[in-house]
Design an enzyme around this catalytic site. Sequence first.
Site, PDB file in Angstrom:
ATOM      1  N   TYR A 144       0.256  -1.294  -0.014  1.00  0.00           N
ATOM      2  CA  TYR A 144      -0.405  -0.202  -0.427  1.00  0.00           C
ATOM      3  C   TYR A 144       0.757   1.126   0.262  1.00  0.00           C
ATOM      4  CZ  TYR A 144       0.861  -0.285   5.634  1.00  0.00           C
ATOM      5  OH  TYR A 144       1.583  -0.468   6.576  1.00  0.00           O
ATOM      6  N   LYS A 148       2.601  10.914   4.901  1.00  0.00           N
ATOM      7  CA  LYS A 148       2.357  11.796   5.888  1.00  0.00           C
ATOM      8  C   LYS A 148       1.059  13.160   6.090  1.00  0.00           C
ATOM      9  CE  LYS A 148       5.457   8.966   8.735  1.00  0.00           C
ATOM     10  NZ  LYS A 148       6.100   9.124   9.002  1.00  0.00           N
TER      11      LYS A 148
END
Length: 248
Positions: A144, A148
């Site tokens: 995946y 952030k």
Amino acid sequence: MPEAVETMDGWYCLHDLRKIDWSAWRKASQEERDEAIKELQDLLTKWEEVEENREGSYSFYSLMGHRADFIIMLLRPTMKELGEIELAFNKSKLAAFTTSTYSYVSVVELSKYMTKEGEDPMENPGVRARLKPRLPKWEHICFYPMDKRREGNDNWYMLPMDERRELMYEHSKTGRKYAGKIKQIITGSMGFDDWEWSVTLFAHDVLEIKKIVYEMRFDVVSARYGEFGPFYVGNLLTTEDVPAFLEI
Ligand code: 76R
């Protein structure tokens, strides 16, 4: 201004996810199918040889669910070589029966958050090996992409280095609990693809994947700053498994 962490970058990485057009595959002649299978096995054998010579690595897994039927993950010293392999695969007989449903371009990345003052991690053979890893041929894969967060008060990129280091330390402690159960490859993709990193996890027991991802959701770095793309999970395909996988 917060300071950027230095990264160490290794082999370039392509995740290539494909769906098979099963009805077109069924309509093909037995001869055509046999040739396509043989050609794919030859490609896999070639990638195995490259891996033996430590000039790259590969993974081949079937995937669960509707989004793709299989994933090829490739590592090479240069992006140019990855491009050549992508092209060679696209020209193969099997590729004519597939559509590309997702792909991801990145580079194996280690950051220096955990590096001690005055230390050069590149002198550590373990670190050098992790930048050019042999991808494990464990039973399961999970892939995946992630970011952030950069939103209001939850902006990772505005945190001072020390705070980020502390949060990454907490993250690494959770990660280390899974030693021997999960092997993770983190690749960086800023400037290369839509997300900032890709996460590839390998496991013998597929449930360990769910456990680590779940446990990490409670680490502040994931809880507060993690944003996640689509998840892909699947099962190992060896060269010998290919005929049965494609049998119709
Ligand atoms: O490299 C190291 O082992 C040092 C510690 C470490 C860093 C710097 C580490 C350890 N990671 C690091 C960086 Mn990680 N990692 C993820 C995910 O789903 C989620 O919530 C997160 C997805 C998993 C499952 C995972 C596993 N890690 C990173 C980065 C870069 C961040 C940056 O630079 O800002 C990302 C995006 C990321 C994500 N990590 C570990 C693991 C595991 C299992 C470990 C322990 C490895 C070990 O010590 O053997």
